[in-house]
Structure formats: structure tokens, C-alpha cells
Design an enzyme around this catalytic site. Structure first.
Site, short mmCIF file in Angstrom:
data_model
loop_
_atom_site.label_atom_id
_atom_site.label_comp_id
_atom_site.label_asym_id
_atom_site.label_seq_id
_atom_site.Cartn_x
_atom_site.Cartn_y
_atom_site.Cartn_z
N GLY A 33 -13.58 -0.55 -3.37
CA GLY A 33 -13.65 0.61 -4.25
C GLY A 33 -15.06 1.19 -4.24
CG ASP B 274 -0.79 -12.91 -3.51
OD1 ASP B 274 -0.40 -11.74 -3.46
OD2 ASP B 274 -0.03 -13.90 -3.61
CD GLU C 166 -11.99 -11.18 -8.08
OE1 GLU C 166 -12.17 -12.40 -8.26
OE2 GLU C 166 -12.74 -10.49 -7.39
CD GLN D 36 -14.38 -11.50 -0.51
OE1 GLN D 36 -15.32 -11.72 -1.28
NE2 GLN D 36 -13.19 -12.02 -0.71
CB THR D 37 -10.55 -7.00 1.28
OG1 THR D 37 -10.51 -7.84 0.13
CG2 THR D 37 -9.16 -6.87 1.85
NE ARG E 278 15.57 -4.64 -21.86
CZ ARG E 278 15.93 -3.38 -21.62
NH1 ARG E 278 16.76 -2.74 -22.42
NH2 ARG E 278 15.43 -2.74 -20.60
CB THR F 163 -2.61 -7.75 -4.97
OG1 THR F 163 -1.23 -7.44 -5.19
CG2 THR F 163 -2.84 -8.01 -3.50
CB SER G 80 -5.38 -14.73 0.69
OG SER G 80 -4.64 -13.94 -0.21
#
Lengths: 488, 488
Positions: free
Chosen positions: A174, A423, A421, A134-135, A330, A419, A141
Site C-alpha cells: 500500500g 492468511d 498479516e 514484502q509480498t 442471527r 488474508t 505466506s
């Protein structure tokens, strides 16, 4: 002296009950525990040496592990649920993630019955390996801005897949770089010179004989990513098409169809189904956040119990760093967050099942709210987890900087979740837009789900709280709670 | 189309003047620029392939570069200032950093005239290679808790260096693992069975003939660190002593001496000199923060100008992401911080020179305040820079995750700055303690420097501000300003 068992003896809750609460049920605990042990006791799945391997050796190692996992799944006749846990514990990004997690679901969700019948058996037996293209180099985005074209040629009943610009190169998928034989490719559908939206197409990339790229296809690996081993076990790739022809029936046609005459048809399958899939995928990302954060917190907590510094009196041992308030303030909120993310992911799962049932009954009213919940929680939990892993690393002082602490690799492999699925910043803007829209429509539309309280805003505004002090109680048994604790 | 030069044309300040303001003076700009070009045009210093190298090849590559840099420094007769810039632009953590930055300064600061005369020429000609062995497996921040012992033996006029426990192993020293021949070792001085504080000792580790470890010395590399290339070019090491004997005159004796009869003597050199060195080192860390952050901001700004996403109308180009407020609100405060850190580091340099002059005149009154300033600024600037680099990486979307963006390596190589030379959380506690002490002493002690305003607290409390709105003006020419801008 074993400081850890000392600390463990001090716990005032039922550890076995907590394991079950974390897993969801005794059955789920047993299943995941069985798969964890299967992986832990198998030398092929050893991961200690991974950060030391060169890139080529890394990829070979991943192939060896995937093949072995696949053999186990078949030999032991593992269920799909068991196979999922097995792959999770193998704990290594691999081309199989995309094959099982994106390629197959895309065909299941967007393919016609005929297409499913043809492609799913091949994919599920791994006779073909698929990725999700896709990207693009120039578009992440903005999916509607994708530039790859799929132009219908009525004369031959084919689509012509083409990459008209440099920025239209598929970039990141990927499994694409070295291993996939097929891809679901998203492209601008052009019929009769007209643009008809972005759609998915099944495209064969490499020969099933010798694995070489098919004519017109340029494909390669996009290079090293953050970290030593980390995502470098994945062959994220680049792909360009030079007028590659595929048969018409390789467009995924469950929602929209192109006839051989070049007519665009819409089936009665609601487009909103896509959003249902988004809700599902993001719910798994929230669940993964709790897993990643709990691993980091576990390492940092154990280190804090063992590490001693300052405060020695009369030659006695120094103070465990876990006893310092600066360490606690923390670490403990991150520990609480890991549990909260676990339980909210269970709630999201039930939300998804509810949405799915409604979609099947053509009921879409709760979809925007469910979409906003998953978008917001995906953004919140992945940001907090990425920052939390790095905080845990710092809590281990200098030792956290060594790869042997496990934390650098965990950070490097986790951060893409902020980032991919959606951003995180873009998602938060979507949530904000939804909330503003909900408020502006209050007069004529009843808010649902988590926004339902907005419908009672007038009466809520008249109530004053008499509470003077507060105490936060953490309920581990009510797994549906939505609790987020910070130290700010 | 070249979007970058378009953007550059829009600047409304004098870029050449800014370069000089950043460098400090025209001379400093020319010096650094000359060294930058020397490195950039020399193929030996190429760093593009670094992340792809295996560990062994990485270290060999570093040796090759260091040797070449050393040859250039000699052949071109570079000054110490020029050599510093050259090493900076080589831009690769190496054993030489510790040799020049810690080993030599330790001897210069803590050695007697006699010791300096013996050791400095050897070190400065690199006939010996030194490292700085302070931190141990079990002790980092708590220097007084170090366990390595240096026991004086009056019979032989020697110190016996020994590692009595596993946790007393020296752990982390850069250059120790493979390359150093000598170390300044910090150890508990034991004379006549009594503990006399932690002191530095010059210890030979390896043979100058065949580089093998000397008898009684176990030494090795501690393994991989965060990132691909990053700090893996450095041979951080582990070191254990088994009753290793060194001559008495290898204890650094400028401040304290041990006589051959086993008497402890104190010279009239003030102990506070050590704090002067601390102020110096931390000032360079603040300067380095501005360099690292400005590199990250530069990459993210260029990306934001070139990257376009959404907002296309009528088929025109999409909007540059730098024009989105969500991008600006994250990027611009980091840009401002990079400048602010640069200028505050100049102010710190002048503070150090002032403290140094005072120390030489036995005037210690401003030291605690100067120490608090450098501790606080070291903590503030390194935390903001580490977080800022990661934010810049996220601002580059998926592309920031690729090593080729430069950002993953920059992050991995930078983050130890939050831990070394004083853990940032520990330093902040020291600043808090100083501030509380200053307030509690207001009645009888005049606060100095940045705390001087506390002496006027009574009159300040009576003043009311009439200001209704504010505007932040960034003055680039007044380089002494202390400005920190956040978007919170």
C-alpha cells in the site's frame, strides 16, 4: 414515530458505563470521543460521496484528506495517541497507514541507533513517505521464498537490488503505486555468492524533486480492488528493480550486519523481537475486528428495530423484524461477538506487554504460547467479522445491498484482514502445530498461559461435572474475559 | 511452463462427454457454444473495462450493448432460446432482463387474450420497455402488505394509482430508474371503498415521445449497489404515484376482473397458476447458481494449479497449492456442488413441466410439494453459491481481492439472489412449515414426491442398516441425481 428512541428507552444497563467499559477507561473514552467529533464536524472528511468517485478523483480526495489531517495534527499539536484516533475516524485506507503503521515501525524495530537517527525524523515529519515492500507476485505466506535479491558489492560498498523474475515483482504494498518516495524492501541477502536469509533494506524509489521513479525502478498501481470506494483509495503497487544500487548502510542492521569487507555479523539483539512485533500487530487486528463488527451490528440492529414486516392485526403496525426469533438468532450472537472481541483485544494487549517485558529480559519461554494465542485470535476474529458483516448485510434484506446502507463498503474494505498479516487458514495450522507440540512435550515441559491446564490433565480427567443446565452470563465489567458466542 | 495443460492431461474422464452432460444434450451444447463464441468475438461486448467506468458511462455502455444484442437477434433471426443464451453471455445485469424475464411473462401469465394481443407485440418488438414494480420501500417479503392503491372510479371507468405513504414508494424494480416506459405495478385493488386483494396493473410511466415522466409520476434511480460494475449497470428505481389515472382494461384480468359497474368477478382460471410461475422462476435461479458457482470454482481451480507456495526442495519448484489438503477440502466440495446444482436444476425443470401439465388439468395435489422443493433448493443453492464464491475468492489469497481476478464482481453481482424471489430464510421457514404439515397429516393424506417416503415411515423404522463404511460415488451420467456434498 421514532422507533429507535423507543427501543433505546428499554435498555436495562447503564449506557454511559458501557461506553467507558468499551473504551477501556474514562480517559480513553474522552480522547476517542474528542477525535470522533473533530472528524465528524470537519467537511473535508465528508465520506458520503466516496463510492461515486472515479479512481483518479478517489486518490486525489485521499491526498486532500491526508494533508488536512496532517495539518490538524501539527496545528492542534496532537499527541501520537490522538493522531492515531484521528486517522481511525477519517476511516479511509491511505498511504499514511503504511507510512505510520509499517514503514516507521520497521525502522524503529530493525534499524540501528544510527539508522533511526537518520531516517525517523525525515519520516515523522513526512519529508519522505515510506511503504513496506514484502509480498511479491509469487510469494505471500512463504516469506523465505521471496525472490528479490540484495547482492553485496564489496568494491563499491553497495547492495544491488534486483528482480530476477516476473514473480519476484513486489505486489500489493500500500502506498507504493503512486505516492511513496521510499520503501523498506525485503530481499534475499547475497554476500560472496552465498544466501544469508531475507532482510529489510531502505530503498529510495522516487525523486524528492519531481516524484519521478529513480533509474532502474519500475513502479505502478496494481488496479481496482473489491468495492466502490473501499480499498481503492489506496495505491497498492507493483515494483521491479533492475540492478538498483543502494549504500551498505541502508540495510536494516539491528539484528544482522554486513561489514564493508562482506562479513556477516550477528548482534546480541534476540531475533525473537520480530515475533514481539507480530504479537503487537495482530493484537491491533483483533481490536479492529471488534470495531468493524460493531459497526455492522449497529447498522443491522437499528434497521431491525425500524423495519416492520408481517404480523399486522386490525390495520395496526406490522411486527418489528427485531422481534422475530430468526432475526435474533442471527443478529444477537454477532452483537455478543463484537463485545467479546473488544475485551479479548484488551487481554491480548496485556499479553503483548508481558511478552515485551520478558523479551527485554531475554526470557523467551512464553513466546510460542503468546504467538499461538494471537495467531489463533487473529484468524478467529477476522473470519467471524468478515462473515458477520455479510450476515448483517443480509439481515437488512434488499436494503443492505445498497451502498447507502454502509454495509457493502464495510465488507469490501474489511475482508483483506482475513488474508494479510498471516492468511487465516495458515495461522490456524500454526496454532494446531503449537497445540500438538505442547501435548507431545507434556512429559518434560510445563505448558504455560492458556495451555497451562494441560499440565493438570490427569487430575482434570478424574473430575466429573455435576452441572445439569447452563446459563451464559455476560460480564461487561470484567474486561479480561474471553468469551466467544455462536449460534451453532 | 504451462502448468494448466499439465494438469488437464491428468484428467481421467471424457471431457467432451462432460461438456454435453453439463449442457443437457449435444444440441443444447452446440447452441450455447455458438452463442458464447458470437459474444466472445464481438468487441462491443467487451467487459474488461466495466469496473473502471463511472456510473453514467456504465449505463450508457449497457444501453450500447443491449441495442447491439437486439440488432444481432433481429439481423441473425435468432430464436427465443438463442436470444436467451446470447443475453446470458453478454453477462451484464440490464433493464432487458426485467423486460424479457418479468414484464412480458407477467402479461403472458396474468393478462387476458385481449390484453396479450394489445401489449405483447409492442413489448416483443421493444416499442415499449417494461419493468416489474412490486417491491416497495417498506414491503418486500410481505406482498399482501403492499401499500400502493388502485382505486376504481366508476364515473370515468378508470383506476387511480396512488402512493399514500413514503413506505409505499416502489423501490428496487430493475429498469425503472431511467429506462422503462411501462411497468406492471402491483397495488391494493379498492372498489367501492373495499379492499379486494393485491393485483397487477399495466401503467405507462414515461412519454414515448421524449421519455419524460408522465404527470403525477415521480421516478428515479435508487443509487449505487455493491461492487464496481456488478449491478450498477442496472437502473433499479424508485416510483411514486400522485393520483395517476389508467383505463380499467389495464388491470391484468386473467384471474380476477373488475366490470365497468364495479363488480369483482373471478374467471375459472385457477389461482394456483401463479405458483406454477414461481416454480418456473426458482428453477432458473437454481440453474443460475450452478453457472455462477462453476465460474468461481473454475477461477480458483486454475489459480490453485498455477500458484505455488512452500515445500521447495533443493531449489526445485514449490508445491502447487492444489496439492495441499487444506486447499482441496475447501475447493473440491464446491466443485462437486456446482455439478450437483446443475443436475438438480434439470430435475427441477422436469418437476415444473409435470406441475404445469397437472395445473392445466386442474390437478393441484402435487403443487405444495413442488413449491417446497423449489423454495428449499432456491434457498440452499443460492446460499451455498454466494458463500462458495467468497470462499473461492479467499482460496486465491491476496490475488482474489483484485477486481482483475473476476471474483469480487462475481460475488457482488450474485449475492442479491439470496434475497430476491423469496428471502432465503423466509423460504426455509416455508419448507419447514410444509414438512411439519405433511407429518401432521400423515394419517389421512398420502405424501407425494420427495416426501413419499414418509408414508412408509413405520416400515422404514424397522429396518437397520448393516453398512459399516461408506463411499461417495459421483455419477455424472445420471443427470437426475440430487447430490449435495459439504466438508462439514
Amino acid at each position: 414515530m421514532d422507533y429507535l428512541s423507543d427501543e433505546r428507552k428499554k435498555s436495562d444497563f447503564d449506557v454511559e458505563a458501557m461506553k467507558v467499559a468499551w473504551a477501556g477507561s474514562i480517559q480513553e473514552f474522552q480522547l476517542s470521543d474528542r477525535m470522533a467529533k473533530l472528524v465528524a464536524n470537519d467537511p473535508v472528511f465528508e465520506k458520503f460521496t466516496r463510492p461515486m468517485l472515479g479512481r483518479k478523483e478517489l486518490l486525489k480526495n485521499t491526498l486532500r484528506k491526508s494533508a488536512h489531517a496532517w495539518k490538524l495534527i501539527i496545528d492542534l499539536r496532537l499527541s501520537e495517541e490522538e493522531a492515531k484516533w484521528l486517522r481511525l475516524y477519517v476511516d479511509e485506507p491511505a498511504y499514511t497507514d503504511l507510512h505510520w503503521g509499517m514503514f516507521i515501525p520497521a525502522i524503529e524495530g530493525q534499524g540501528t541507533e544510527e539508522q533511526k537517527k537518520k531516517w525517523l525524523p525525515l519520516a515523522k515529519k513526512m519529508q519522505i513517505i515510506g511503504c513496506y515492500a514484502q509480498t511479491e507476485l509469487g510469494h505471500g505466506s512463504n516469506v523465505q521464498g521471496l525472490e528479490t535479491t540484495a547482492t553485496f558489492d564489496t568494491r563499491t560498498d553497495e547492495f544491488i537490488m534486483h528482480s530476477p523474475t516476473l514473480t519476484s515483482s513486489k505486489w500489493w504494498p500500500g502506498g507504493l503505486g503512486k505516492l511513496s518516495t521510499h520503501a523498506v524492501v525485503y530481499a534475499r541477502l547475497i554476500v560472496g555468492g552465498q544466501f544469508h536469509g531475507v532482510h529489510g533494506f531502505i530503498v529510495q524509489l522516487r525523486s524528492l524533486e519531481d516524484h519521478s521513479p529513480l533509474p532502474g525502478i519500475t513502479v505502478g498501481d496494481i488496479g481496482l480492488k473489491f468495492g466502490n470506494g473501499a480499498y481503492n483509495t489506496m495505491d497498492n503497487g507493483v515494483l521491479r528493480f533492475d540492478h538498483v544500487r543502494i549504500p551498505r548502510n541502508q540495510m536494516l542492521m539491528r539484528v544482522s550486519q554486513v561489514t564493508k569487507e562482506g562479513k556477516i555479523m550477528q548482534s546480541d539483539v534476540p531475533r525473537q523481537l520480530i515475533y514481539g512485533t507480530m504479537v503487537y500487530v495482530r493484537q491491533t487486528i483483533v481490536a479492529d475486528a471488534s470495531k468493524a463488527l460493531s459497526r455492522a451490528v449497529c447498522i443491522a440492529t437499528r434497521y431491525s428495530a425500524v423495519r416492520r414486516q408481517f404480523g399486522s392485526r386490525d390495520g395496526g403496525p406490522e411486527t418489528q423484524v427485531i422481534d422475530y426469533k430468526t432475526q435474533q438468532s442471527r443478529l444477537f450472537p454477532l452483537l455478543a461477538s463484537a463485545y467479546a472481541f473488544r475485551f479479548v483485544s484488551e487481554w491480548l494487549k496485556s499479553l503483548y506487554l508481558d511478552v515485551k517485558q520478558r523479551l527485554e529480559a531475554n526470557e523467551f519461554s512464553t513466546l510460542p504460547e503468546a504467538h499461538a494465542c494471537t495467531a489463533g485470535l487473529k484468524s478467529l476474529t477476522t473470519t467471524a467479522t468478515a462473515d458477520g458483516i455479510e450476515e448483517c448485510r443480509k439481515l437488512c434484506g434488499g436494503h443492505g445491498y445498497l451502498v447507502s446502507s454502509g454495509l457493502p463498503e464495510l465488507f469490501a474494505v474489511y475482508i483483506p484482514a482475513c488474508t494479510y498479516e498471516g492468511d487465516n487458514v495458515v495461522l490456524m495450522l500454526q496454532v494446531a502445530r503449537f497445540l500438538v507440540k505442547t501435548v507431545s512435550e507434556l512429559g518434560h515441559k510445563k505448558p504455560v498461559g492458556t495451555t497451562a491446564y494441560m499440565g493438570r490433565v490427569a487430575s482434570l480427567m478424574q473430575k466429573n461435572s455435576a452441572v445439569q443446565t447452563g446459563k451464559l452470563i455476560f460480564m461487561i465489567k470484567t474486561q479480561t474475559c474471553f468469551l466467544y458466542v455462536t449460534n451453532q
